[in-house]
Design a protein around this motif. Structure first.
Motif, PDB file in Angstrom:
ATOM      1  N   THR B 242       0.839  -1.196   0.000  1.00  0.00           N
ATOM      2  CA  THR B 242       0.000   0.000   0.000  1.00  0.00           C
ATOM      3  C   THR B 242       0.870   1.240   0.000  1.00  0.00           C
ATOM      4  O   THR B 242       0.638   2.195  -0.742  1.00  0.00           O
ATOM      5  N   TYR B 243       1.867   1.229   0.861  1.00  0.00           N
ATOM      6  CA  TYR B 243       2.727   2.393   0.965  1.00  0.00           C
ATOM      7  C   TYR B 243       3.482   2.636  -0.327  1.00  0.00           C
ATOM      8  O   TYR B 243       3.605   3.779  -0.793  1.00  0.00           O
ATOM      9  N   ALA B 244       4.001   1.547  -0.927  1.00  0.00           N
ATOM     10  CA  ALA B 244       4.749   1.693  -2.172  1.00  0.00           C
ATOM     11  C   ALA B 244       3.846   2.269  -3.254  1.00  0.00           C
ATOM     12  O   ALA B 244       4.262   3.135  -4.038  1.00  0.00           O
ATOM     13  N   LEU B 245       2.590   1.809  -3.284  1.00  0.00           N
ATOM     14  CA  LEU B 245       1.648   2.351  -4.265  1.00  0.00           C
ATOM     15  C   LEU B 245       1.424   3.839  -4.038  1.00  0.00           C
ATOM     16  O   LEU B 245       1.426   4.647  -4.977  1.00  0.00           O
ATOM     17  N   GLY B 246       1.224   4.192  -2.772  1.00  0.00           N
ATOM     18  CA  GLY B 246       1.006   5.605  -2.475  1.00  0.00           C
ATOM     19  C   GLY B 246       2.181   6.465  -2.895  1.00  0.00           C
ATOM     20  O   GLY B 246       2.018   7.525  -3.514  1.00  0.00           O
ATOM     21  N   VAL B 247       3.397   6.001  -2.594  1.00  0.00           N
ATOM     22  CA  VAL B 247       4.588   6.780  -2.942  1.00  0.00           C
ATOM     23  C   VAL B 247       4.749   6.865  -4.456  1.00  0.00           C
ATOM     24  O   VAL B 247       5.153   7.896  -5.000  1.00  0.00           O
ATOM     25  N   THR B 248       4.418   5.779  -5.161  1.00  0.00           N
ATOM     26  CA  THR B 248       4.505   5.800  -6.618  1.00  0.00           C
ATOM     27  C   THR B 248       3.560   6.849  -7.194  1.00  0.00           C
ATOM     28  O   THR B 248       3.943   7.622  -8.078  1.00  0.00           O
ATOM     29  N   LEU B 249       2.330   6.887  -6.657  1.00  0.00           N
ATOM     30  CA  LEU B 249       1.386   7.886  -7.146  1.00  0.00           C
ATOM     31  C   LEU B 249       1.895   9.296  -6.860  1.00  0.00           C
ATOM     32  O   LEU B 249       1.774  10.191  -7.692  1.00  0.00           O
ATOM     33  N   LEU B 250       2.473   9.488  -5.682  1.00  0.00           N
ATOM     34  CA  LEU B 250       3.041  10.789  -5.359  1.00  0.00           C
ATOM     35  C   LEU B 250       4.105  11.174  -6.366  1.00  0.00           C
ATOM     36  O   LEU B 250       4.181  12.310  -6.831  1.00  0.00           O
ATOM     37  N   ASN B 251       4.949  10.192  -6.718  1.00  0.00           N
ATOM     38  CA  ASN B 251       6.045  10.487  -7.631  1.00  0.00           C
ATOM     39  C   ASN B 251       5.583  10.844  -9.024  1.00  0.00           C
ATOM     40  O   ASN B 251       6.283  11.541  -9.749  1.00  0.00           O
ATOM     41  N   PHE B 252       4.419  10.362  -9.427  1.00  0.00           N
ATOM     42  CA  PHE B 252       3.912  10.721 -10.747  1.00  0.00           C
ATOM     43  C   PHE B 252       3.758  12.222 -10.870  1.00  0.00           C
ATOM     44  O   PHE B 252       4.041  12.815 -11.896  1.00  0.00           O
ATOM     45  N   GLY B 253       3.270  12.824  -9.771  1.00  0.00           N
ATOM     46  CA  GLY B 253       2.979  14.240  -9.873  1.00  0.00           C
ATOM     47  C   GLY B 253       4.045  15.142  -9.287  1.00  0.00           C
ATOM     48  O   GLY B 253       4.132  16.309  -9.618  1.00  0.00           O
ATOM     49  N   TYR B 254       4.893  14.577  -8.431  1.00  0.00           N
ATOM     50  CA  TYR B 254       5.796  15.403  -7.640  1.00  0.00           C
ATOM     51  C   TYR B 254       6.774  16.194  -8.487  1.00  0.00           C
ATOM     52  O   TYR B 254       7.078  17.346  -8.200  1.00  0.00           O
ATOM     53  N   PHE B 255       7.336  15.558  -9.537  1.00  0.00           N
ATOM     54  CA  PHE B 255       8.404  16.212 -10.293  1.00  0.00           C
ATOM     55  C   PHE B 255       7.900  17.194 -11.335  1.00  0.00           C
ATOM     56  O   PHE B 255       8.681  17.980 -11.856  1.00  0.00           O
ATOM     57  N   VAL B 256       6.597  17.095 -11.657  1.00  0.00           N
ATOM     58  CA  VAL B 256       6.084  17.884 -12.784  1.00  0.00           C
ATOM     59  C   VAL B 256       6.346  19.378 -12.630  1.00  0.00           C
ATOM     60  O   VAL B 256       6.842  20.011 -13.557  1.00  0.00           O
ATOM     61  N   PRO B 257       6.031  19.977 -11.450  1.00  0.00           N
ATOM     62  CA  PRO B 257       6.293  21.416 -11.366  1.00  0.00           C
ATOM     63  C   PRO B 257       7.765  21.752 -11.578  1.00  0.00           C
ATOM     64  O   PRO B 257       8.083  22.768 -12.189  1.00  0.00           O
ATOM     65  N   TYR B 258       8.677  20.910 -11.090  1.00  0.00           N
ATOM     66  CA  TYR B 258      10.085  21.240 -11.262  1.00  0.00           C
ATOM     67  C   TYR B 258      10.464  21.338 -12.726  1.00  0.00           C
ATOM     68  O   TYR B 258      11.297  22.140 -13.113  1.00  0.00           O
ATOM     69  N   PHE B 259       9.868  20.482 -13.551  1.00  0.00           N
ATOM     70  CA  PHE B 259      10.227  20.515 -14.962  1.00  0.00           C
ATOM     71  C   PHE B 259       9.485  21.585 -15.731  1.00  0.00           C
ATOM     72  O   PHE B 259      10.011  22.161 -16.667  1.00  0.00           O
ATOM     73  N   HIS B 260       8.225  21.820 -15.365  1.00  0.00           N
ATOM     74  CA  HIS B 260       7.388  22.631 -16.245  1.00  0.00           C
ATOM     75  C   HIS B 260       7.032  24.006 -15.713  1.00  0.00           C
ATOM     76  O   HIS B 260       6.451  24.799 -16.451  1.00  0.00           O
ATOM     77  N   LEU B 261       7.377  24.313 -14.453  1.00  0.00           N
ATOM     78  CA  LEU B 261       6.900  25.577 -13.898  1.00  0.00           C
ATOM     79  C   LEU B 261       7.483  26.770 -14.640  1.00  0.00           C
ATOM     80  O   LEU B 261       6.786  27.739 -14.928  1.00  0.00           O
ATOM     81  N   VAL B 262       8.776  26.687 -14.960  1.00  0.00           N
ATOM     82  CA  VAL B 262       9.399  27.831 -15.637  1.00  0.00           C
ATOM     83  C   VAL B 262       8.768  28.037 -17.008  1.00  0.00           C
ATOM     84  O   VAL B 262       8.413  29.157 -17.391  1.00  0.00           O
ATOM     85  N   ALA B 263       8.616  26.939 -17.751  1.00  0.00           N
ATOM     86  CA  ALA B 263       8.038  27.051 -19.092  1.00  0.00           C
ATOM     87  C   ALA B 263       6.609  27.592 -19.012  1.00  0.00           C
ATOM     88  O   ALA B 263       6.199  28.415 -19.833  1.00  0.00           O
ATOM     89  N   LEU B 371      14.047  -1.200  -2.146  1.00  0.00           N
ATOM     90  CA  LEU B 371      12.949  -1.629  -3.016  1.00  0.00           C
ATOM     91  C   LEU B 371      12.033  -0.457  -3.348  1.00  0.00           C
ATOM     92  O   LEU B 371      11.546  -0.324  -4.470  1.00  0.00           O
ATOM     93  N   LEU B 372      11.811   0.413  -2.345  1.00  0.00           N
ATOM     94  CA  LEU B 372      10.932   1.558  -2.549  1.00  0.00           C
ATOM     95  C   LEU B 372      11.470   2.466  -3.648  1.00  0.00           C
ATOM     96  O   LEU B 372      10.734   2.928  -4.518  1.00  0.00           O
ATOM     97  N   GLN B 373      12.792   2.702  -3.605  1.00  0.00           N
ATOM     98  CA  GLN B 373      13.401   3.535  -4.635  1.00  0.00           C
ATOM     99  C   GLN B 373      13.173   2.936  -6.013  1.00  0.00           C
ATOM    100  O   GLN B 373      12.862   3.642  -6.978  1.00  0.00           O
ATOM    101  N   LEU B 374      13.330   1.616  -6.103  1.00  0.00           N
ATOM    102  CA  LEU B 374      13.163   0.958  -7.392  1.00  0.00           C
ATOM    103  C   LEU B 374      11.740   1.118  -7.891  1.00  0.00           C
ATOM    104  O   LEU B 374      11.496   1.453  -9.045  1.00  0.00           O
ATOM    105  N   ILE B 375      10.763   0.900  -6.983  1.00  0.00           N
ATOM    106  CA  ILE B 375       9.367   0.952  -7.400  1.00  0.00           C
ATOM    107  C   ILE B 375       8.989   2.368  -7.816  1.00  0.00           C
ATOM    108  O   ILE B 375       8.312   2.579  -8.819  1.00  0.00           O
TER     109      ILE B 375
END
Lengths: 258, 466
Positions: B242-263, B371-375
């Motif tokens: 459950t936790y790994a799933l939650g963290v994976t979902l977080l990671n889907f959205g977490y990086f987006v602002p860093y890449f796209h906010l400036v653009a 394992l969490l990092q890998l997932i």
């Protein structure tokens, strides 16, 4: 030869200063020329409150008054007009032309070849034995040069570089590249790229600096030494510390509650 | 007396866990090594332009270098964790530091793009993978009550070093070109070895406690050992999944602002500098968020999982508010939302790691983190291209931000399904099934572990005295 007209109207308010030329458009015009041309420059000035009946107007080139250019200017519809045709054929005809309404107003026309926009202020660095590519590009909104040439400063004069064993020159319309292969320290210096137009040439210079691998090796080795010292110090400290703990008889293994 | 201590250690740390002392030195080591791993990775963009010019390759081909590096770091994390369980963390981190430095040094001699992929991408990525997870797990193992604060302090280096490294790398590239700069960076990365040297090897290594008492007499077969080092058993447990799933979902959205906010800011109409400053604002509060949330969670008023849900929920909301605020075209509003987003995203990073020991216990933390990092690496790899694709389809970034924010919200909702979520007190961490029947058995297992003789001799001496 084609006939072009550059016309500018100066609209003034009362009390504006003697010289209204500010080195920024639209009050100064940069006219970029490629080919020899008959250029008609015309200045129109709306006058000020004084409404003088006649004013003398003349033209200056490069700060010096052009001979026989003085004419009286009569106002027509509240406007003073000064116009002259210039025969621009070669490089010496380029420069800074000014129309002057005596004691009232001036306007600059800067006649030049298109200038190469990007200037690289910092030197380009390369390593001995590596290759380096120097590029010059004429901006997209400027006309394409007829050809490009490359020069290197040799003492006080410029020496032209040609396609040779160590030099690869690629010209692609708007851009030119000089690839210097197997760079050595003698290749350091100032290089010029020249965009050739029918009327004149526009140049840009850049500085090439050649260094040996020893340059970055110096900080690298000092960092290496620092790492080795740190690691040995840490390990030695720990060894002496654990020996001390063993002698004191305390158990430092499971908990570090000090 | 020593008996009781042995038992409680093997059962996972209770209220008497280690806290402070040498742990703070390890926090400094983590600070330095994390900045040399992630701070360095984030500033590799400076080399981008140089590579494109020198190798005359497309932007996409060059950007694969950092993608390979990041992917390698996450992929090799379980390997790093397993090696720590098999040997000791100090050796693994020092090897990782050496490999990452070596990768960069070899990259400085590259003559084609493939060389860069292999050296800067694979080799350095392998080194970074061997450094990050062991370092984080070691710091967390050395703290109990101040765990989140320690982790937050350690992670704050990422934001600070991105600030410091950008101008530094620029200076290095201008003075020595990319070859010399990479050489010097390789040397700097070797400092991770000094960080690793600070880790004190534990005496009770996993190698002995992992062995089931039943198979203790015979040599456990290789597959069993490897799977226990990698903590593969965790994959069968519901809380972890459950936790790994939650963290994976977080990671889907977490990086987006860093890449796209400036653009996105530039598209809305702000100038280059203003857009870059919006990003910097988020970066600044990110640092504070990490430290502040760590300190706050250690106060103990709330459970760590609740705080994690709170911060990730807020981060998701603010990500969704970013395109909405740009509709107002007000610079102040965008800066404020960006500051808030930065704070929440930094806060949730500290919590993500602090929750891990609650779910799987301190002993299995090392493998679990690996394992969490890998997932979560899959999510990181897929999230940004997905948002880029959305942008290409819709023409602006609103859809990407909204989708990213909703992924983060989904992740925080998934966290609520963790067992014992709604209880007020922290449930006891799950036990590792180790049979500790009597002290004699434990001493026998200690015999198999080498390299710890002074303490071991002292232990048996104590036993005999009783």
């Amino acid at each position: 030869l084609a006939r072009y007209v550059a016309k500018v109207a100066i609209y003034g308010t009362h009390g504006f200063p003697y010289s209204i030329c500010i080195r920024r458009p639209p009050l100064c015009f940069n006219v970029e020329l490629l080919n020899p041309v008959n250029l008609s420059l015309e200045c129109i000035w709306t006058g000020n409150q004084n409404k003088q009946p006649n004013i003398t107007g003349y033209w200056r080139k490069g700060g010096m008054e052009i001979q026989d250019s003085r004419v009286p200017v009569d106002p027509e519809n509240q406007q003073y007009t000064l116009q002259r045709v210039f025969n621009i054929v070669s490089e010496e005809h380029l420069g800074n032309y000014t129309c002057v309404f005596e004691n009232e107003a001036e306007l600059d026309f800067i006649l030049a070849v298109p200038q190469i926009g990007e200037r690289r202020e910092k030197p380009i660095v390369s390593y001995v034995g590596d290759f380096v590519v120097l590029t010059c590009k004429m901006e997209d909104n400027k006309p394409v040069p007829r050809t490009w040439n490359w020069f290197k400063n040799n003492g006080t004069n410029k020496e032209q570089l040609f396609e040779a064993q160590r030099y690869d020159i690629t010209v692609n319309g708007r851009s030119a590249k000089l690839k210097v292969k197997d760079v050595s320290e003698a290749d350091s210096g100032v290089y010029h790229c020249a965009a050739v137009y029918n009327i004149s040439t526009s140049t840009s210079k850049m500085h090439l600096k050649v260094i040996t691998i020893w340059e970055p090796l110096k900080p690298f080795l000092s960092i290496l030494v620092e790492v080795v010292i740190l690691v040995t110090a840490i390990l030695i400290y720990e060894r002496s510390h654990s020996k001390k703990k063993e002698a004191e008889g305390t158990n430092a293994c499971f908990f570090s509650l000090f | 007396m020593a008996n009781g201590k042995l038992k409680s250690q093997s059962q996972g740390d209770g209220a008497e866990g280690p806290d402070g002392g040498w742990g703070w030195v390890l926090v400094v080591a983590m600070f330095v090594s994390t900045s040399l791993v992630f701070g360095l990775m984030r500033s590799l963009g400076i080399f981008f332009v140089e590579f494109v010019q020198y190798f005359e390759e497309s932007a996409q081909a060059i950007s694969w270098i950092s993608s390979i590096g990041l992917a390698a770091q996450q992929f090799f994390s379980p390997l790093g964790a397993a090696l720590c369980n098999a040997y000791n963390a100090r050796l693994v981190v020092m090897t990782g530091g050496f490999l990452s430095g070596l990768g960069l040094i070899l990259a400085s001699q590259a003559t084609c793009l493939v060389h860069l992929y292999l050296s800067m991408g694979v080799l350095s990525g392998l080194g970074w993978g061997l450094v990050f997870t062991p370092m984080v797990a070691t710091v967390m193992a050395n703290f109990t009550r101040r765990r989140a604060l320690a982790v937050g302090l350690g992670f704050s280096s990422i934001g600070l070093s991105s600030f410091a490294f950008n101008p530094l790398f620029l200076l290095l590239v201008e003075t020595y070109t990319w070859r010399g700069a990479l050489l010097i960076l390789g040397g700097l990365s070797l400092n991770i070895m000094a960080c690793g040297a600070l880790i004190r090897p534990e005496c009770l290594s996993k190698a002995s406690t992992k062995v089931d008492s039943q198979s203790r007499s015979s040599q456990p077969d290789l597959l069993q050992r490897v799977s226990s080092y990698l903590e593969v058993s965790l994959l069968c447990e519901r809380p972890y999944l459950t936790y790994a799933l939650g963290v994976t979902l977080l990671n889907f959205g977490y990086f987006v602002p860093y890449f796209h906010l400036v653009a996105h800011s530039r598209q809305v109409g702000f100038s280059e500098y203003r857009a870059a400053f919006i990003m910097s604002a988020a970066g600044i509060t990110d640092i504070f968020g990490r430290i502040a949330s760590g300190w706050f969670s250690d106060l103990g008023r709330f459970r760590v999982v609740h705080l994690l849900t709170l911060w990730s929920f807020l981060a998701g909301v603010f990500i969704m508010l970013l395109p909405v605020s740009s509709l107002t075209r007000s610079y102040t509003v965008m800066i404020v939302i960006s500051l808030l987003y930065g704070f929440c995203s930094g806060a949730l990073t500290s919590m993500v790691f602090a929750v891990v020991p609650m779910i799987m216990g301190v002993e299995r933390m090392m493998g679990g983190l690996g394992l969490l990092q890998l997932i979560e690496s899959c999510a990181g790899l897929l999230g940004t291209p997905l948002s880029g694709w959305l942008r290409d389809m819709t023409g602006n970034y609103t859809a990407s931000f909204v989708v990213a924010g909703s992924f983060v919200l989904l992740g925080s909702l998934t966290m609520t399904t963790l067992p014992h979520y709604f209880s007020c007190a922290e449930p006891p961490p799950p036990q590792r099934p180790v049979l500790v029947d009597n002290s004699e058995t434990l001493n026998l297992e200690l015999v198999q572990k080498d390299g710890c003789s002074p303490e071991f001799n002292h232990q048996t001496a104590e036993q005999r005295e009783r």
